[in-house]
Design an enzyme around this catalytic site. Structure first.
Site, PDB file in Angstrom:
ATOM      1  N   GLY A  85     -61.824  26.957 -15.429  1.00 51.99           N
ATOM      2  CA  GLY A  85     -60.508  27.230 -14.865  1.00 51.99           C
ATOM      3  C   GLY A  85     -59.886  26.193 -14.182  1.00 51.99           C
ATOM      4  O   GLY A  85     -60.768  25.237 -13.476  1.00 51.99           O
ATOM      5  N   GLN A  86     -58.801  26.382 -13.685  1.00 50.99           N
ATOM      6  CA  GLN A  86     -58.170  25.227 -12.618  1.00 50.99           C
ATOM      7  C   GLN A  86     -59.037  25.228 -11.467  1.00 50.99           C
ATOM      8  O   GLN A  86     -59.253  24.246 -11.144  1.00 50.99           O
ATOM      9  CB  GLN A  86     -56.781  25.701 -12.263  1.00 50.99           C
ATOM     10  CG  GLN A  86     -56.041  24.744 -11.539  1.00 50.99           C
ATOM     11  CD  GLN A  86     -54.574  25.348 -10.789  1.00 50.99           C
ATOM     12  OE1 GLN A  86     -54.413  26.354 -10.846  1.00 50.99           O
ATOM     13  NE2 GLN A  86     -53.727  24.298 -10.287  1.00 50.99           N
ATOM     14  N   GLY A 102     -65.968  31.629 -14.511  1.00 50.07           N
ATOM     15  CA  GLY A 102     -64.821  30.865 -14.758  1.00 50.07           C
ATOM     16  C   GLY A 102     -64.829  29.481 -14.366  1.00 50.07           C
ATOM     17  O   GLY A 102     -63.933  28.945 -13.706  1.00 50.07           O
ATOM     18  N   TYR A 125     -50.461  40.817 -12.006  1.00 53.18           N
ATOM     19  CA  TYR A 125     -51.451  39.937 -11.345  1.00 53.18           C
ATOM     20  C   TYR A 125     -51.508  40.115  -9.625  1.00 53.18           C
ATOM     21  O   TYR A 125     -52.519  40.512  -9.063  1.00 53.18           O
ATOM     22  CB  TYR A 125     -51.016  38.369 -11.527  1.00 53.18           C
ATOM     23  CG  TYR A 125     -51.645  37.407 -10.674  1.00 53.18           C
ATOM     24  CD1 TYR A 125     -51.193  36.784  -9.677  1.00 53.18           C
ATOM     25  CD2 TYR A 125     -52.991  37.132 -11.087  1.00 53.18           C
ATOM     26  CE1 TYR A 125     -51.870  35.754  -8.838  1.00 53.18           C
ATOM     27  CE2 TYR A 125     -53.541  36.153 -10.509  1.00 53.18           C
ATOM     28  CZ  TYR A 125     -53.107  35.490  -9.459  1.00 53.18           C
ATOM     29  OH  TYR A 125     -53.963  34.475  -8.768  1.00 53.18           O
ATOM     30  N   LYS A 137     -54.687  41.909  -7.553  1.00 51.21           N
ATOM     31  CA  LYS A 137     -55.178  41.263  -6.612  1.00 51.21           C
ATOM     32  C   LYS A 137     -55.169  41.811  -5.123  1.00 51.21           C
ATOM     33  O   LYS A 137     -56.029  42.093  -4.253  1.00 51.21           O
ATOM     34  CB  LYS A 137     -54.281  39.885  -6.151  1.00 51.21           C
ATOM     35  CG  LYS A 137     -54.637  38.744  -7.210  1.00 51.21           C
ATOM     36  CD  LYS A 137     -56.218  38.234  -7.344  1.00 51.21           C
ATOM     37  CE  LYS A 137     -56.475  37.237  -8.216  1.00 51.21           C
ATOM     38  NZ  LYS A 137     -57.758  36.873  -8.419  1.00 51.21           N
ATOM     39  N   ASP A 140     -68.519  30.376 -18.246  1.00 48.43           N
ATOM     40  CA  ASP A 140     -67.305  30.630 -18.674  1.00 48.43           C
ATOM     41  C   ASP A 140     -67.490  31.328 -20.041  1.00 48.43           C
ATOM     42  O   ASP A 140     -68.310  31.362 -20.805  1.00 48.43           O
ATOM     43  CB  ASP A 140     -66.273  29.422 -18.922  1.00 48.43           C
ATOM     44  CG  ASP A 140     -64.836  29.815 -18.426  1.00 48.43           C
ATOM     45  OD1 ASP A 140     -64.288  29.087 -17.676  1.00 48.43           O
ATOM     46  OD2 ASP A 140     -64.255  30.762 -19.194  1.00 48.43           O
ATOM     47  N   ILE A 141     -66.141  31.959 -20.576  1.00 57.88           N
ATOM     48  CA  ILE A 141     -66.118  32.717 -21.643  1.00 57.88           C
ATOM     49  C   ILE A 141     -66.478  31.888 -23.031  1.00 57.88           C
ATOM     50  O   ILE A 141     -67.235  32.408 -23.995  1.00 57.88           O
ATOM     51  CB  ILE A 141     -64.841  33.487 -21.797  1.00 57.88           C
ATOM     52  CG1 ILE A 141     -64.794  34.529 -23.194  1.00 57.88           C
ATOM     53  CG2 ILE A 141     -63.720  32.536 -21.975  1.00 57.88           C
ATOM     54  CD1 ILE A 141     -65.382  35.808 -22.831  1.00 57.88           C
TER      55      ILE A 141
HETATM   56  C1  VAH Z   1     -49.984  31.783 -10.104  1.00 59.98           C
HETATM   57  N1  VAH Z   1     -51.112  29.849  -9.282  1.00 59.98           N
HETATM   58  O1  VAH Z   1     -48.976  31.074 -10.220  1.00 59.98           O
HETATM   59  C2  VAH Z   1     -51.177  31.165  -9.464  1.00 59.98           C
HETATM   60  C3  VAH Z   1     -50.942  31.846  -8.049  1.00 59.98           C
HETATM   61  C4  VAH Z   1     -49.708  32.164  -6.033  1.00 59.98           C
HETATM   62  C5  VAH Z   1     -49.646  31.688  -7.399  1.00 59.98           C
HETATM   63  O2  VAH Z   1     -51.633  32.836  -7.757  1.00 59.98           O
HETATM   64  O3  VAH Z   1     -50.175  32.963 -10.719  1.00 59.98           O
END
Ligand code: VAH
Length: 309
Positions: free
Chosen positions: A9-10, A6, A140, A144, A32-33
């Protein structure tokens, strides 16, 4: 040798630059992909790797004798809400592939990013502690939180040396905003310079934990370089720097661009932001491996505008 999955990415782009600078280009393999960032692809070793393809990752690990993996590939909060099944697949199975390579003794150390998104609407909102109620309400955040449980399990049961940080919202100039709810705080700088105005998708009083990318990269390398015995928490460390709301960051920008105007038009991301803490207690990270942030809202704003103008 270090592999970054990755790398376009950012976080990945800035992490790749710093690791190449610190350890030498010949010791850092970016992947990366797809070849998504020419600067990353053309200034050092680069391989196309699908984070979901165990055999591809294993092949690169063996070909380059990789010892450390930074797994930075994931779908962020807003994008994940639109693609729950793929987000779960990518965020979880890429982690299992890397954890299992370490369990098999093929790599020595892993960095895996968690997020303040592991906290939910029932979590204490201010100075959120390291240990507290965690009922994430986003795809998300669920991925996590689950990833943290597996990192701790693989460390405790198989001795895998995996280290993790709960990143707050990260602000950087080197890549465009990438599907995060906190990315309003990246976009606002671009729009302030290009249009002199910004329509914010969060309400003016939405306070969120944030950090400048320079601090986040320094923290990432710092936790990876710390002696293993100092890493007492093997789920993921709270990490904090600054907390602010859209009105406050707009006010800071106005000090540089007096005519800048902000308007507010909250969208589906308001609900995501409202489920997250406003500020984080990161005393465990400061105690265990000496963390402290350098950038506050004022010097971050100056640095962002200097790089973007
Ligand atoms: C998002 N920048 O907005 C990420 C981050 C806490 C936010 O995980 O999904």
């Amino acid at each position: 040798k270090i592999l970054i999955i990755g790398a376009c990415g950012q976080i990945g782009t800035e992490l790749t630059h710093k690791l190449r600078e610190k350890y030498g280009e010949e010791n850092v393999i970016a992947s990366d992909i797809r070849k998504l960032n020419n600067d990353i692809v053309n200034n050092g070793l680069f391989e196309v790797v699908n984070a979901l393809d165990f055999n591809q990752i294993e092949h690169i690990v063996e070909q380059y004798h990789i010892e450390e993996v930074y797994l930075m590939a994931a779908l962020l909060s807003a994008t994940a809400e639109k693609n729950p099944a793929f987000a779960w697949d990518l965020n979880m199975n890429s982690l299992f592939h890397v954890l299992n390579l370490a369990k098999a003794g093929k790599i020595k150390k892993i960095f895996w990013p968690s997020s303040i998104a592991v906290f939910g609407p029932t979590t204490p909102k201010h100075q959120t502690p390291q240990y507290t109620v965690m009922e994430p309400s986003t795809v998300y955040g669920i991925s996590k939180q689950c990833g943290e449980r597996w990192c701790e399990y693989y460390n405790h049961i198989y001795g895998v040396d995996v280290r993790s940080i709960r990143y707050p919202g990260l602000i950087s100039w080197s890549t465009p905003p990438g599907g995060g709810t906190t990315d309003y705080a990246v976009d606002i700088y671009h729009k302030a310079l290009s249009d002199g105005k910004y329509e914010c998708f969060l309400s003016e009083e939405t306070e969120l934990p944030m950090m400048y990318m320079d601090d986040a990269i320094r923290a990432t390398i710092s936790i990876m370089e710390a002696p293993a015995e100092n890493i007492k928490i093997r789920s993921s460390y709270n990490l904090a720097a600054i907390s602010f709301n859209p009105e406050q960051i707009a006010g800071e920008i106005k000090k540089h661009i007096p005519e800048f105007e902000i308007t507010y038009k909250p969208d589906f991301r308001q609900k995501i932001a409202d489920s997250w803490p406003a500020s984080i207690d990161d005393s465990e990270a400061r105690k265990d491996w000496g963390w402290k942030h350098d950038f506050d809202l004022d010097n971050m704003t100056s640095d962002m505008l200097d790089h973007l103008k």
